[in-house]
Design an enzyme around this catalytic site. Structure first.
Site, PDB file in Angstrom:
ATOM      1  N   CYS A 190     -37.306  44.339  33.230  1.00 46.63           N
ATOM      2  CA  CYS A 190     -37.875  43.141  32.634  1.00 46.63           C
ATOM      3  C   CYS A 190     -38.168  42.142  33.752  1.00 46.63           C
ATOM      4  O   CYS A 190     -38.002  42.448  34.923  1.00 46.63           O
ATOM      5  CB  CYS A 190     -36.909  42.539  31.605  1.00 46.63           C
ATOM      6  SG  CYS A 190     -35.351  41.963  32.325  1.00 46.63           S
TER       7      CYS A 190
ATOM      8  N   CYS B 262     -36.872  38.892  33.372  1.00 41.22           N
ATOM      9  CA  CYS B 262     -36.039  37.762  32.940  1.00 41.22           C
ATOM     10  C   CYS B 262     -35.366  37.044  34.108  1.00 41.22           C
ATOM     11  O   CYS B 262     -35.326  35.811  34.150  1.00 41.22           O
ATOM     12  CB  CYS B 262     -34.998  38.238  31.940  1.00 41.22           C
ATOM     13  SG  CYS B 262     -35.705  38.981  30.453  1.00 41.22           S
TER      14      CYS B 262
ATOM     15  N   ASP C 226     -38.555  40.990  17.138  1.00 40.84           N
ATOM     16  CA  ASP C 226     -38.091  39.782  17.820  1.00 40.84           C
ATOM     17  C   ASP C 226     -37.311  38.964  16.799  1.00 40.84           C
ATOM     18  O   ASP C 226     -37.887  38.358  15.900  1.00 40.84           O
ATOM     19  CB  ASP C 226     -39.273  38.975  18.368  1.00 40.84           C
ATOM     20  CG  ASP C 226     -38.832  37.831  19.281  1.00 40.84           C
ATOM     21  OD1 ASP C 226     -37.687  37.349  19.139  1.00 40.84           O
ATOM     22  OD2 ASP C 226     -39.640  37.400  20.131  1.00 40.84           O
TER      23      ASP C 226
ATOM     24  N   ARG D 278     -35.397  36.304  17.274  1.00 44.09           N
ATOM     25  CA  ARG D 278     -34.970  34.982  17.731  1.00 44.09           C
ATOM     26  C   ARG D 278     -35.413  33.869  16.786  1.00 44.09           C
ATOM     27  O   ARG D 278     -36.545  33.853  16.319  1.00 44.09           O
ATOM     28  CB  ARG D 278     -35.517  34.715  19.133  1.00 44.09           C
ATOM     29  CG  ARG D 278     -34.849  35.546  20.196  1.00 44.09           C
ATOM     30  CD  ARG D 278     -35.480  35.374  21.553  1.00 44.09           C
ATOM     31  NE  ARG D 278     -36.848  35.882  21.593  1.00 44.09           N
ATOM     32  CZ  ARG D 278     -37.603  35.883  22.691  1.00 44.09           C
ATOM     33  NH1 ARG D 278     -37.133  35.390  23.819  1.00 44.09           N
ATOM     34  NH2 ARG D 278     -38.827  36.381  22.639  1.00 44.09           N
TER      35      ARG D 278
END
Length: 210
Positions: free
Chosen positions: A75, A77, A135, A137
């Site tokens: 990733c 991140c 997702d 979130r």
């Protein structure tokens, strides 16, 4: 989202000197909270004085143990966190470190999804194959944290349009969305392309190797 965040309050404020592997260092004020909607231990890292009337640069960064701590190349991140700390500290603003590992599915589930990605699924399809949201979130806690800090309007450091949509629905005005850098490698190119194709992330991969 249109719900109104519940009341929250500051729990602790403490100054923390930060130092990254490349030598960059800066001091942040870490702010913890009580009364957050999900009961999670989310933290705001405040850089500089939040002057009344000024619009701060804000980054919502979802926790990624593999990328943030261990430098995983699957990733981007860790690179985004490093970039965000410097950019927010220069501009003055807040980095919200949100405990939303794996886009909200948790560390073990994220690693299970990695195994499915090794079989050919993209990052979103792998989550779905596990019976989990692509997702998961919810940024209610982010809106709460900003409210406690007295912030109602922000410049959002993000390539993710959903963050701006959710915050706007929660009463946080997003004046503009500021793109992050592009941290593409051979190991994360499929991951980045999936974010563009599936959720409309504004990541410029034109001209980069596929």
């Amino acid at each position: 989202m249109t719900s109104t965040p519940a009341e929250a309050a500051v729990r602790t404020k403490v100054s923390i000197p930060l130092r990254f592997a490349d030598g960059f260092s800066v001091t942040a004020e870490a702010v913890t909270f009580r009364g957050l909607a999900d009961g999670g231990e989310h933290v705001a890292m405040v850089f500089g004085e939040l002057a009344v009337g000024e619009i701060p640069l804000v980054r919502l960064h979802s926790e990624c143990l593999t990328g943030d701590v261990f430098g995983s190349a699957r990733c981007d991140c860790g690179q985004q966190l490093r970039e965000a700390v410097e950019r927010v500290s220069v501009a003055g603003g807040v980095l919200l470190y949100l405990r939303q590992e794996g886009r909200g599915i948790g560390l073990y589930n994220k690693l299970d999804a990695y195994a499915l990605q090794d079989e050919g699924l993209d990052t979103y399809a792998a989550n779905a194959a596990l019976g989990l949201p692509e997702d998961g979130r919810d940024y209610t806690v982010a809106a709460q944290m900003l409210g406690v800090l007295g912030i109602g309007t922000i410049d959002l450091l993000s390539n993710n349009p959903d963050k701006a949509r959710q915050l706007s629905g929660l009463g946080v005005a997003v004046r503009r969305r500021v793109p992050t850098g592009v941290f593409a490698t051979e190991s994360n190119m499929r991951y980045l392309r999936a974010k563009i194709d599936r959720t409309g992330h504004t990541i410029a991969l034109t001209g980069l190797a596929s």
